[in-house]
Scaffold this motif. Structure first.
Motif, PDB file in Angstrom:
ATOM      1  N   THR A   1       0.797  -1.206   0.118  1.00  0.00           N
ATOM      2  CA  THR A   1       0.121   0.013  -0.078  1.00  0.00           C
ATOM      3  C   THR A   1       0.807   1.369  -0.125  1.00  0.00           C
ATOM      4  O   THR A   1       0.697   2.187  -0.680  1.00  0.00           O
ATOM      5  CB  THR A   1      -0.947  -0.035   1.132  1.00  0.00           C
ATOM      6  N   GLU A   2       1.842   1.169   0.658  1.00  0.00           N
ATOM      7  CA  GLU A   2       2.749   2.115   0.979  1.00  0.00           C
ATOM      8  C   GLU A   2       3.617   2.448  -0.460  1.00  0.00           C
ATOM      9  O   GLU A   2       3.941   3.814  -0.990  1.00  0.00           O
ATOM     10  CB  GLU A   2       3.598   2.246   2.136  1.00  0.00           C
ATOM     11  N   LEU A   3       3.964   1.459  -1.071  1.00  0.00           N
ATOM     12  CA  LEU A   3       4.567   1.510  -2.299  1.00  0.00           C
ATOM     13  C   LEU A   3       3.749   2.146  -3.466  1.00  0.00           C
ATOM     14  O   LEU A   3       4.195   2.998  -4.089  1.00  0.00           O
ATOM     15  CB  LEU A   3       4.900   0.183  -2.810  1.00  0.00           C
ATOM     16  N   TYR A   4       2.332   1.817  -3.704  1.00  0.00           N
ATOM     17  CA  TYR A   4       1.427   2.404  -4.148  1.00  0.00           C
ATOM     18  C   TYR A   4       1.253   3.552  -4.138  1.00  0.00           C
ATOM     19  O   TYR A   4       1.496   4.769  -5.090  1.00  0.00           O
ATOM     20  CB  TYR A   4       0.009   1.907  -4.221  1.00  0.00           C
ATOM     21  N   ALA A   5       1.291   4.248  -2.729  1.00  0.00           N
ATOM     22  CA  ALA A   5       1.042   5.713  -2.508  1.00  0.00           C
ATOM     23  C   ALA A   5       2.245   6.603  -2.818  1.00  0.00           C
ATOM     24  O   ALA A   5       2.144   7.772  -3.373  1.00  0.00           O
ATOM     25  CB  ALA A   5       0.963   5.748  -0.951  1.00  0.00           C
ATOM     26  N   ARG A   6       3.444   5.822  -3.022  1.00  0.00           N
ATOM     27  CA  ARG A   6       4.695   6.647  -3.288  1.00  0.00           C
ATOM     28  C   ARG A   6       5.213   6.273  -4.683  1.00  0.00           C
ATOM     29  O   ARG A   6       6.323   6.772  -5.156  1.00  0.00           O
ATOM     30  CB  ARG A   6       5.799   6.244  -2.286  1.00  0.00           C
ATOM     31  N   TRP A   7       4.390   5.329  -5.658  1.00  0.00           N
ATOM     32  CA  TRP A   7       4.876   4.893  -6.858  1.00  0.00           C
ATOM     33  C   TRP A   7       5.392   5.834  -7.716  1.00  0.00           C
ATOM     34  O   TRP A   7       6.501   5.851  -8.224  1.00  0.00           O
ATOM     35  CB  TRP A   7       4.070   3.925  -7.244  1.00  0.00           C
ATOM     36  N   PRO A   8       4.757   7.052  -7.806  1.00  0.00           N
ATOM     37  CA  PRO A   8       5.038   7.976  -8.866  1.00  0.00           C
ATOM     38  C   PRO A   8       6.632   8.477  -8.538  1.00  0.00           C
ATOM     39  O   PRO A   8       7.344   8.976  -9.486  1.00  0.00           O
ATOM     40  CB  PRO A   8       4.004   8.865  -8.650  1.00  0.00           C
ATOM     41  N   ARG A   9       7.075   8.738  -7.432  1.00  0.00           N
ATOM     42  CA  ARG A   9       8.310   9.238  -6.858  1.00  0.00           C
ATOM     43  C   ARG A   9       9.301   8.222  -6.974  1.00  0.00           C
ATOM     44  O   ARG A   9      10.481   8.507  -7.438  1.00  0.00           O
ATOM     45  CB  ARG A   9       8.129   9.812  -5.262  1.00  0.00           C
ATOM     46  N   ILE A  10       9.015   6.768  -6.681  1.00  0.00           N
ATOM     47  CA  ILE A  10      10.278   5.953  -6.815  1.00  0.00           C
ATOM     48  C   ILE A  10      10.205   5.210  -7.682  1.00  0.00           C
ATOM     49  O   ILE A  10      11.371   4.435  -7.942  1.00  0.00           O
ATOM     50  CB  ILE A  10       9.816   4.908  -5.519  1.00  0.00           C
ATOM     51  N   ARG A  11       9.316   5.001  -8.825  1.00  0.00           N
ATOM     52  CA  ARG A  11       9.221   4.067  -9.783  1.00  0.00           C
ATOM     53  C   ARG A  11      10.643   4.383 -10.843  1.00  0.00           C
ATOM     54  O   ARG A  11      11.081   3.507 -11.454  1.00  0.00           O
ATOM     55  CB  ARG A  11       8.049   4.270 -10.595  1.00  0.00           C
TER      56      ARG A  11
ATOM     57  N   VAL B   1      -4.778   6.460   0.483  1.00  0.00           N
ATOM     58  CA  VAL B   1      -3.674   7.384   1.020  1.00  0.00           C
ATOM     59  C   VAL B   1      -3.444   8.233   0.017  1.00  0.00           C
ATOM     60  O   VAL B   1      -3.213   9.421   0.643  1.00  0.00           O
ATOM     61  CB  VAL B   1      -2.369   6.311   0.970  1.00  0.00           C
ATOM     62  N   ARG B   2      -3.244   8.258  -1.171  1.00  0.00           N
ATOM     63  CA  ARG B   2      -3.135   9.157  -2.102  1.00  0.00           C
ATOM     64  C   ARG B   2      -4.181  10.521  -2.252  1.00  0.00           C
ATOM     65  O   ARG B   2      -3.835  11.478  -2.131  1.00  0.00           O
ATOM     66  CB  ARG B   2      -2.687   8.865  -3.414  1.00  0.00           C
ATOM     67  N   ARG B   3      -5.294   9.487  -2.006  1.00  0.00           N
ATOM     68  CA  ARG B   3      -6.452  10.566  -1.842  1.00  0.00           C
ATOM     69  C   ARG B   3      -6.354  11.755  -0.654  1.00  0.00           C
ATOM     70  O   ARG B   3      -6.718  12.923  -0.717  1.00  0.00           O
ATOM     71  CB  ARG B   3      -7.576   9.667  -2.000  1.00  0.00           C
ATOM     72  N   ARG B   4      -6.030  11.026   0.495  1.00  0.00           N
ATOM     73  CA  ARG B   4      -5.861  11.744   1.789  1.00  0.00           C
ATOM     74  C   ARG B   4      -4.797  12.795   1.728  1.00  0.00           C
ATOM     75  O   ARG B   4      -4.986  13.737   2.134  1.00  0.00           O
ATOM     76  CB  ARG B   4      -5.853  10.740   2.772  1.00  0.00           C
ATOM     77  N   ARG B   5      -3.723  12.405   1.124  1.00  0.00           N
ATOM     78  CA  ARG B   5      -2.686  13.318   0.904  1.00  0.00           C
ATOM     79  C   ARG B   5      -2.927  14.639   0.003  1.00  0.00           C
ATOM     80  O   ARG B   5      -2.762  15.792   0.423  1.00  0.00           O
ATOM     81  CB  ARG B   5      -1.410  12.469   0.430  1.00  0.00           C
ATOM     82  N   ARG B   6      -3.748  14.236  -0.843  1.00  0.00           N
ATOM     83  CA  ARG B   6      -4.288  15.236  -1.780  1.00  0.00           C
ATOM     84  C   ARG B   6      -5.286  16.292  -1.039  1.00  0.00           C
ATOM     85  O   ARG B   6      -5.142  17.428  -0.951  1.00  0.00           O
ATOM     86  CB  ARG B   6      -4.997  14.966  -2.801  1.00  0.00           C
ATOM     87  N   VAL B   7      -6.051  15.477  -0.232  1.00  0.00           N
ATOM     88  CA  VAL B   7      -7.129  16.264   0.489  1.00  0.00           C
ATOM     89  C   VAL B   7      -6.439  17.077   1.565  1.00  0.00           C
ATOM     90  O   VAL B   7      -6.840  18.150   1.789  1.00  0.00           O
ATOM     91  CB  VAL B   7      -7.727  15.234   1.262  1.00  0.00           C
ATOM     92  N   THR B   8      -5.564  16.706   2.336  1.00  0.00           N
ATOM     93  CA  THR B   8      -4.676  17.398   3.340  1.00  0.00           C
ATOM     94  C   THR B   8      -3.782  18.453   2.850  1.00  0.00           C
ATOM     95  O   THR B   8      -3.870  19.650   3.285  1.00  0.00           O
ATOM     96  CB  THR B   8      -3.909  16.494   4.041  1.00  0.00           C
TER      97      THR B   8
ATOM     98  N   GLY C   1       2.877  18.971  -1.693  1.00  0.00           N
ATOM     99  CA  GLY C   1       3.440  17.841  -0.866  1.00  0.00           C
ATOM    100  C   GLY C   1       3.091  16.408  -1.608  1.00  0.00           C
ATOM    101  O   GLY C   1       2.962  15.591  -0.875  1.00  0.00           O
ATOM    102  N   ASP C   2       2.689  16.637  -2.893  1.00  0.00           N
ATOM    103  CA  ASP C   2       2.632  15.321  -3.623  1.00  0.00           C
ATOM    104  C   ASP C   2       3.167  15.340  -5.107  1.00  0.00           C
ATOM    105  O   ASP C   2       3.908  16.385  -5.156  1.00  0.00           O
ATOM    106  CB  ASP C   2       1.115  14.647  -3.813  1.00  0.00           C
ATOM    107  N   ASP C   3       3.165  14.424  -5.696  1.00  0.00           N
ATOM    108  CA  ASP C   3       3.825  14.208  -7.073  1.00  0.00           C
ATOM    109  C   ASP C   3       3.147  15.082  -7.963  1.00  0.00           C
ATOM    110  O   ASP C   3       3.652  15.316  -9.127  1.00  0.00           O
ATOM    111  CB  ASP C   3       4.169  13.038  -7.321  1.00  0.00           C
ATOM    112  N   GLU C   4       1.948  15.330  -7.871  1.00  0.00           N
ATOM    113  CA  GLU C   4       1.021  15.943  -9.070  1.00  0.00           C
ATOM    114  C   GLU C   4       0.591  17.434  -8.907  1.00  0.00           C
ATOM    115  O   GLU C   4       0.022  17.874  -7.555  1.00  0.00           O
ATOM    116  CB  GLU C   4      -0.081  15.000  -9.213  1.00  0.00           C
ATOM    117  N   PRO C   5       1.086  18.344  -9.656  1.00  0.00           N
ATOM    118  CA  PRO C   5       0.600  19.800  -9.560  1.00  0.00           C
ATOM    119  C   PRO C   5      -0.886  19.827  -9.569  1.00  0.00           C
ATOM    120  O   PRO C   5      -1.635  19.073 -10.248  1.00  0.00           O
ATOM    121  CB  PRO C   5       1.215  20.536 -10.460  1.00  0.00           C
TER     122      PRO C   5
END
Lengths: 173, 238
Positions: A49-59, B33-40, B63-67
């Protein structure tokens, strides 16, 4: 709020391909560290799950290194939380029924610290070079070498206490 | 045979059958997780936006990878303490949280949204909300986000229904926030996420700075009354 633009992101297939190829390795390492398949499954699930959340950065970098580090940290966290349970749960649920030998190994591993188990799992069970183990554990390479060596000696003693005692008493050259 | 080889062989025999990970659940969880990061990122960024402009402002890489483009901050509380005209959901939610933890201040903002956007919903569309968020200022470096949402169709969270899960983890690369998060998927399928966000780079610093305890975030996650009507016309699932 939008989770992702336009449904599944373009990199998701790449992620799936990666975790499909790596999940067995992650699961084995987690099992060696935790001594229980359910706990290993929890740890791997959290890591993926953590890998997915970070994948765009770490891929584009080193997903293996990131994944192993996340897995080790997750296993250490789980191990701390369930320290007492590990003692009673060291005989794996759903074990493959391959006899006392494998149970003895897991029993012996369970007597080591989780950090020792992590070093052994990565260095000797996953056959990673010292450099990659050091990266996963955030330790200097020298520390990994000495820790792995000591853990292996201790494991050997636990697996063959009679032999070890005999060798020591006999003063073999 | 060396001890290394013996250990390898024994371990190989002990792991001839290895359980398979649930990749679909990992994807669903990762999306959340990604959704919450964006929300936050939005919740934090909206204050800055409000300070500099009354119109939409593009914020690079929050704070994330997508503008993404962030709308102006929600209008904040009216004189009577309400946030969204034409509904009592905002005050009902705030009251539910206050009942669960009377030590909390009044929320800075309460707003509805849905899974298709990075902004609060226009007031006129409040009946279509798929989620509501409450933001609290607990201390100069500490915010609380209470996030109540309906599941996206087909979404699998990996959570056990009715069981609160609490964890602490760093956000950002390098870490610039520590989240103390309690998550619950209720029996009705809805999610409650209670996230105490501390500006810090180390968990121990976050622990020192945080205002609440895990017991408090868990109590808020289970607060009765954290509810809102089913969306009348939800947007298509993303």
């Amino acid at each position: 709020m939008a989770r992702l633009t336009g449904g599944a992101p373009a990199w998701e297939a790449e992620y799936v391909e990666y975790v499909t190829a790596r999940q067995r390795s992650f699961m084995r390492a987690a099992y060696a560290m935790l001594g229980s398949w359910p706990a290993a499954e929890d740890a791997v699930q959290t890591t993926l799950t953590e890998l997915y959340a970070r994948w765009p950065r770490i891929r584009g970098g080193h997903p293996d290194a990131y994944g192993r580090r996340a897995l080790v940290n997750t296993c250490i966290g789980i191990s701390r939380k369930r320290r007492r349970e590990v003692v009673t749960d060291r005989v794996p649920e759903g074990a493959t029924g391959d006899g006392q030998e494998s149970v003895d190994l897991m029993d012996a591993l369970a007597r080591l610290s989780v950090r020792d188990r992590a070093v052994l799992a990565l260095r000797y069970l996953e056959d990673l070079p010292v450099r990659e183990v050091a990266a996963a554990l955030d330790l200097p390479e020298g520390t990994v070498k000495s820790q792995a060596s000591r853990a292996l000696v201790r494991l050997e003693a636990l697996l063959s206490p009679a032999q070890q005692a005999g060798e020591t008493a006999g003063g073999n050259p | 045979m060396t001890i290394e080889q013996q250990v390898r062989d024994r371990f190989d025999r002990a792991t001839t059958t290895v359980p398979e990970a649930d990749v679909a659940a990992a994807i669903a969880g990762g999306r959340r997780v990604r959704r919450r990061r964006r929300v936050t990122a939005y919740a934090v960024g909206s204050l800055a936006v409000a300070a500099v402009a009354a119109s939409a402002v593009a914020l690079p890489r929050l704070g994330d990878d997508e503008p993404r483009t962030v709308a102006p901050a929600h209008h904040g509380p009216a004189d009577d303490g309400t946030f969204v005209p034409g509904t009592t959901v905002d005050t009902d939610l705030a009251a539910a949280v206050a009942a669960a933890d009377p030590s909390l201040p009044a929320p800075r903002d309460v707003y509805p949204s849905d899974w298709s956007r990075d902004t609060p919903l226009p007031d006129a569309d409040v009946a279509n909300a798929t989620e509501w968020q409450l933001v609290y200022d607990l201390a100069p470096k500490v915010e609380l986000l209470v996030y109540v949402s309906v599941p996206i169709p087909g979404e699998s969270s990996g959570l056990t229904s009715g069981q609160v899960v609490t964890d602490h983890h760093g956000i950002g690369d390098p870490t610039d926030e520590i989240w103390f998060q309690s998550m619950l998927q209720r029996a009705d399928g809805r999610f409650v996420d209670v996230i105490e966000q501390v500006t810090a780079t180390e968990v121990r610093d976050g622990q020192r700075l945080r205002v609440l305890t895990d017991a408090q975030t868990e109590a808020i996650a289970q607060a009765p009354g954290l509810d809102f009507p089913d969306p009348i016309t939800p947007p298509p699932a993303p």
